[in-house]
Design a protein around this motif. Structure first.
Motif, PDB file in Angstrom:
ATOM      1  N   MET A 148      36.051  52.580  50.610  1.00  0.00           N
ATOM      2  CA  MET A 148      36.346  53.005  49.329  1.00  0.00           C
ATOM      3  C   MET A 148      36.847  51.573  48.384  1.00  0.00           C
ATOM      4  SD  MET A 148      40.035  54.621  49.903  1.00  0.00           S
ATOM      5  CE  MET A 148      41.477  53.699  50.905  1.00  0.00           C
ATOM      6  N   SER A 149      36.625  51.878  47.048  1.00  0.00           N
ATOM      7  CA  SER A 149      36.877  50.717  46.173  1.00  0.00           C
ATOM      8  C   SER A 149      37.431  51.136  45.073  1.00  0.00           C
ATOM      9  CB  SER A 149      35.637  50.218  45.731  1.00  0.00           C
ATOM     10  OG  SER A 149      34.915  51.102  44.994  1.00  0.00           O
ATOM     11  N   ILE A 150      38.310  50.174  44.553  1.00  0.00           N
ATOM     12  CA  ILE A 150      39.032  50.745  43.434  1.00  0.00           C
ATOM     13  C   ILE A 150      38.698  49.641  42.031  1.00  0.00           C
ATOM     14  CG2 ILE A 150      41.235  48.710  43.821  1.00  0.00           C
ATOM     15  CD1 ILE A 150      42.982  51.031  42.862  1.00  0.00           C
ATOM     16  N   PRO A 151      38.562  50.135  40.790  1.00  0.00           N
ATOM     17  CA  PRO A 151      38.158  49.375  39.674  1.00  0.00           C
ATOM     18  C   PRO A 151      39.313  48.596  39.153  1.00  0.00           C
ATOM     19  CG  PRO A 151      38.353  51.561  39.139  1.00  0.00           C
ATOM     20  CD  PRO A 151      38.755  51.512  40.736  1.00  0.00           C
ATOM     21  N   PHE A 152      39.401  47.182  39.367  1.00  0.00           N
ATOM     22  CA  PHE A 152      40.401  46.326  38.915  1.00  0.00           C
ATOM     23  C   PHE A 152      39.881  45.580  37.658  1.00  0.00           C
ATOM     24  CE2 PHE A 152      43.329  42.473  39.879  1.00  0.00           C
ATOM     25  CZ  PHE A 152      44.260  43.001  38.626  1.00  0.00           C
ATOM     26  N   SER A 153      40.037  46.025  36.381  1.00  0.00           N
ATOM     27  CA  SER A 153      39.438  45.471  35.140  1.00  0.00           C
ATOM     28  C   SER A 153      40.067  44.368  34.734  1.00  0.00           C
ATOM     29  CB  SER A 153      39.829  46.408  34.033  1.00  0.00           C
ATOM     30  OG  SER A 153      39.019  47.561  34.153  1.00  0.00           O
ATOM     31  N   MET A 154      39.307  43.192  34.597  1.00  0.00           N
ATOM     32  CA  MET A 154      39.867  41.831  34.118  1.00  0.00           C
ATOM     33  C   MET A 154      40.085  41.664  32.797  1.00  0.00           C
ATOM     34  SD  MET A 154      39.419  40.128  37.070  1.00  0.00           S
ATOM     35  CE  MET A 154      39.955  41.713  37.710  1.00  0.00           C
ATOM     36  N   SER A 155      39.640  42.512  32.114  1.00  0.00           N
ATOM     37  CA  SER A 155      40.299  42.932  30.694  1.00  0.00           C
ATOM     38  C   SER A 155      41.409  43.936  30.661  1.00  0.00           C
ATOM     39  CB  SER A 155      39.049  43.506  29.951  1.00  0.00           C
ATOM     40  OG  SER A 155      39.702  44.262  28.680  1.00  0.00           O
TER      41      SER A 155
ATOM     42  N   GLY B 242      36.650  46.190  42.948  1.00  0.00           N
ATOM     43  CA  GLY B 242      35.767  45.906  41.847  1.00  0.00           C
ATOM     44  C   GLY B 242      36.301  45.073  40.965  1.00  0.00           C
ATOM     45  N   LEU B 243      36.002  43.993  40.504  1.00  0.00           N
ATOM     46  CA  LEU B 243      36.502  43.168  39.583  1.00  0.00           C
ATOM     47  C   LEU B 243      35.567  43.479  38.236  1.00  0.00           C
ATOM     48  CD1 LEU B 243      36.722  39.677  41.323  1.00  0.00           C
ATOM     49  CD2 LEU B 243      38.670  41.487  41.053  1.00  0.00           C
ATOM     50  N   SER B 244      36.130  44.476  37.531  1.00  0.00           N
ATOM     51  CA  SER B 244      35.410  45.233  36.487  1.00  0.00           C
ATOM     52  C   SER B 244      35.588  44.121  35.260  1.00  0.00           C
ATOM     53  CB  SER B 244      35.765  46.715  36.193  1.00  0.00           C
ATOM     54  OG  SER B 244      35.916  47.252  37.409  1.00  0.00           O
ATOM     55  N   THR B 245      34.711  44.519  34.443  1.00  0.00           N
ATOM     56  CA  THR B 245      34.546  43.675  33.036  1.00  0.00           C
ATOM     57  C   THR B 245      34.833  42.217  33.182  1.00  0.00           C
ATOM     58  OG1 THR B 245      36.958  43.923  32.691  1.00  0.00           O
ATOM     59  CG2 THR B 245      35.351  45.778  31.787  1.00  0.00           C
ATOM     60  N   ALA B 246      34.245  41.661  34.424  1.00  0.00           N
ATOM     61  CA  ALA B 246      34.382  40.378  34.782  1.00  0.00           C
ATOM     62  C   ALA B 246      33.513  39.313  34.086  1.00  0.00           C
ATOM     63  CB  ALA B 246      33.958  40.198  36.295  1.00  0.00           C
ATOM     64  N   PHE B 247      32.454  39.765  33.286  1.00  0.00           N
ATOM     65  CA  PHE B 247      31.894  39.024  32.523  1.00  0.00           C
ATOM     66  C   PHE B 247      31.915  39.338  30.936  1.00  0.00           C
ATOM     67  CE2 PHE B 247      29.739  39.673  36.645  1.00  0.00           C
ATOM     68  CZ  PHE B 247      29.422  38.472  36.992  1.00  0.00           C
ATOM     69  N   GLY B 248      32.871  40.108  30.668  1.00  0.00           N
ATOM     70  CA  GLY B 248      32.974  40.328  29.235  1.00  0.00           C
ATOM     71  C   GLY B 248      33.523  41.879  28.982  1.00  0.00           C
TER      72      GLY B 248
ATOM     73  N   LEU C 224      31.590  41.535  41.797  1.00  0.00           N
ATOM     74  CA  LEU C 224      31.912  41.379  40.462  1.00  0.00           C
ATOM     75  C   LEU C 224      31.168  42.188  39.667  1.00  0.00           C
ATOM     76  CD1 LEU C 224      31.391  37.263  40.361  1.00  0.00           C
ATOM     77  CD2 LEU C 224      33.643  38.516  39.788  1.00  0.00           C
ATOM     78  N   SER C 225      31.682  42.868  38.812  1.00  0.00           N
ATOM     79  CA  SER C 225      31.257  43.958  37.940  1.00  0.00           C
ATOM     80  C   SER C 225      30.899  43.628  36.525  1.00  0.00           C
ATOM     81  CB  SER C 225      32.171  45.296  38.047  1.00  0.00           C
ATOM     82  OG  SER C 225      32.152  45.550  39.373  1.00  0.00           O
ATOM     83  N   ASP C 226      29.480  43.732  36.158  1.00  0.00           N
ATOM     84  CA  ASP C 226      29.284  43.504  34.661  1.00  0.00           C
ATOM     85  C   ASP C 226      29.286  44.801  34.151  1.00  0.00           C
ATOM     86  OD1 ASP C 226      28.319  42.582  32.414  1.00  0.00           O
ATOM     87  OD2 ASP C 226      26.216  42.474  33.007  1.00  0.00           O
ATOM     88  N   THR C 227      30.363  45.583  33.950  1.00  0.00           N
ATOM     89  CA  THR C 227      30.642  46.888  33.491  1.00  0.00           C
ATOM     90  C   THR C 227      30.027  47.243  31.977  1.00  0.00           C
ATOM     91  OG1 THR C 227      32.748  46.838  34.423  1.00  0.00           O
ATOM     92  CG2 THR C 227      32.584  48.657  33.018  1.00  0.00           C
ATOM     93  N   THR C 228      29.965  45.958  31.255  1.00  0.00           N
ATOM     94  CA  THR C 228      29.621  46.186  29.801  1.00  0.00           C
ATOM     95  C   THR C 228      28.231  45.449  29.591  1.00  0.00           C
ATOM     96  OG1 THR C 228      30.731  44.017  29.220  1.00  0.00           O
ATOM     97  CG2 THR C 228      31.996  45.975  29.136  1.00  0.00           C
ATOM     98  N   GLY C 229      27.571  45.058  30.543  1.00  0.00           N
ATOM     99  CA  GLY C 229      26.412  44.433  30.171  1.00  0.00           C
ATOM    100  C   GLY C 229      25.969  43.251  29.436  1.00  0.00           C
ATOM    101  N   TYR C 230      27.401  42.211  29.833  1.00  0.00           N
ATOM    102  CA  TYR C 230      27.419  41.220  28.962  1.00  0.00           C
ATOM    103  C   TYR C 230      26.911  39.853  29.788  1.00  0.00           C
ATOM    104  CZ  TYR C 230      30.330  42.583  25.132  1.00  0.00           C
ATOM    105  OH  TYR C 230      30.895  43.203  23.912  1.00  0.00           O
TER     106      TYR C 230
END
Length: 305
Positions: A95-102, A138-144, A173-179
């Motif tokens: 299992m994974s948990i989303p951890f938003s960097m933002s 999951g390091l979400s929004t890691a790229f913006g 590393l998750s590019d949640t927003t396509g940045y």
């Protein structure tokens, strides 16, 4: 031959972003067909309250079904310790948990700031350890972030270190927003690897601005061995405005196989799975170049190398 794990996230990340609820039997058919095509890991759903995401209400049933498919690693997303307990009870392998960097996105997505999320990660890690379940963050929004804009790379490194101390076993590393762009992908992988080492194995990419495959290739150059993708490009994040478009599984598999990398996935069988989605979700657009153009004439010679 280098082995690359393509992790199918469509049944979770794809379906959570659309209004229509896909019938349980169609979901089972989708998962079974991908497993038969050689996909070895599928994120079958998420353990969130059904009132928030009715699309995910049958996740426990899907876990039970997917566990009957030989060789398939069955994983799910959990938002918190309560969801983690349900996931372990259902029988997930991981299992994974989303951890938003933002932090703004974190509050919007799971209603927790960074200190609260680190406490949640610690609690989930304890549940995972007791249940013998692999636990990734999951390091979400890691790229913006579409809510905050730029996200500090140093902050991503610091938060990854804190999550490792809290009990994470693996990172994406998750590019949640396509940045993301390829140079940023290479740079951030190196920085995070410098902090957590080989615990960083995965990229979760979106194709919102057409850079998904380019970013995947940059990740491969940096030693990434797992890439998330969604059949037909379904997906996005319902709490990040404009964040549509997961990396298309079909296009990713074509690229990897044609490069001589080992995915274990039969592209021809994978392309046939789209019929299940088309029949069950007739109003949802499906994306991808490979389904329209087909593989190259010398595709079989390329993958035989």
């Amino acid at each position: 031959m280098t082995r690359i794990l393509v992790s199918e996230v469509g049944p979770r990340d794809g379906l959570q972003s659309i209004k229509q609820v896909m019938p349980l039997e169609a979901k089972k058919a989708w998962i079974a067909a991908e497993a038969a095509a050689g996909v070895q890991e599928i994120e079958v759903g998420s353990f969130v309250p059904p009132a928030l995401l009715p699309q995910m209400a049958d996740t426990a049933e899907l876990v039970a079904f997917a566990r009957t498919l030989p060789g398939l690693n069955v994983v799910a997303l959990v938002p918190n310790a309560k969801g983690a307990a349900r996931a372990v009870e259902a029988g997930v392998h991981g299992m994974s948990i989303p951890f938003s960097m933002s932090e703004t996105h974190s509050i919007r997505n799971v209603r927790k700031d960074h200190p609260a999320m680190l406490a949640e990660i610690r609690a989930v890690a304890e549940i995972a350890s007791a249940g013998g379940v692999h636990f990734a963050v999951g390091l979400s929004t890691a790229f913006g972030c579409t809510l905050e804009g730029a996200v500090s790379e140093d902050a991503v490194v610091h938060l990854a270190e804190a999550a490792a101390e809290a009990g994470a076993q693996e990172f994406s590393l998750s590019d949640t927003t396509g940045y993301a762009d390829p140079a940023q992908v290479r740079r951030l992988i190196r920085k995070v690897r410098g902090a957590v080492g080989d615990m960083l194995t995965s990229l979760h990419l979106h194709n919102t601005r057409g850079l998904g495959l380019a970013n995947a290739l940059a990740g491969l150059d940096e030693g990434i061995t797992t890439l998330d993708a969604s059949l037909g490009g379904l997906g996005g994040c319902p709490y990040a405005p404009g964040a549509s478009g997961n990396l298309v599984t079909e296009d990713l598999v074509l690229m990897l196989n044609a490069m001589g990398l080992d995915t274990g996935i039969n592209l021809e069988k994978l392309l046939e799975v789209r019929t299940i989605l088309r029949d069950a979700l007739p109003d949802e657009p499906l994306y991808g170049f490979t389904p329209d153009a087909g593989p190259m004439l010398d595709y079989n010679e390329r993958i035989a190398k």
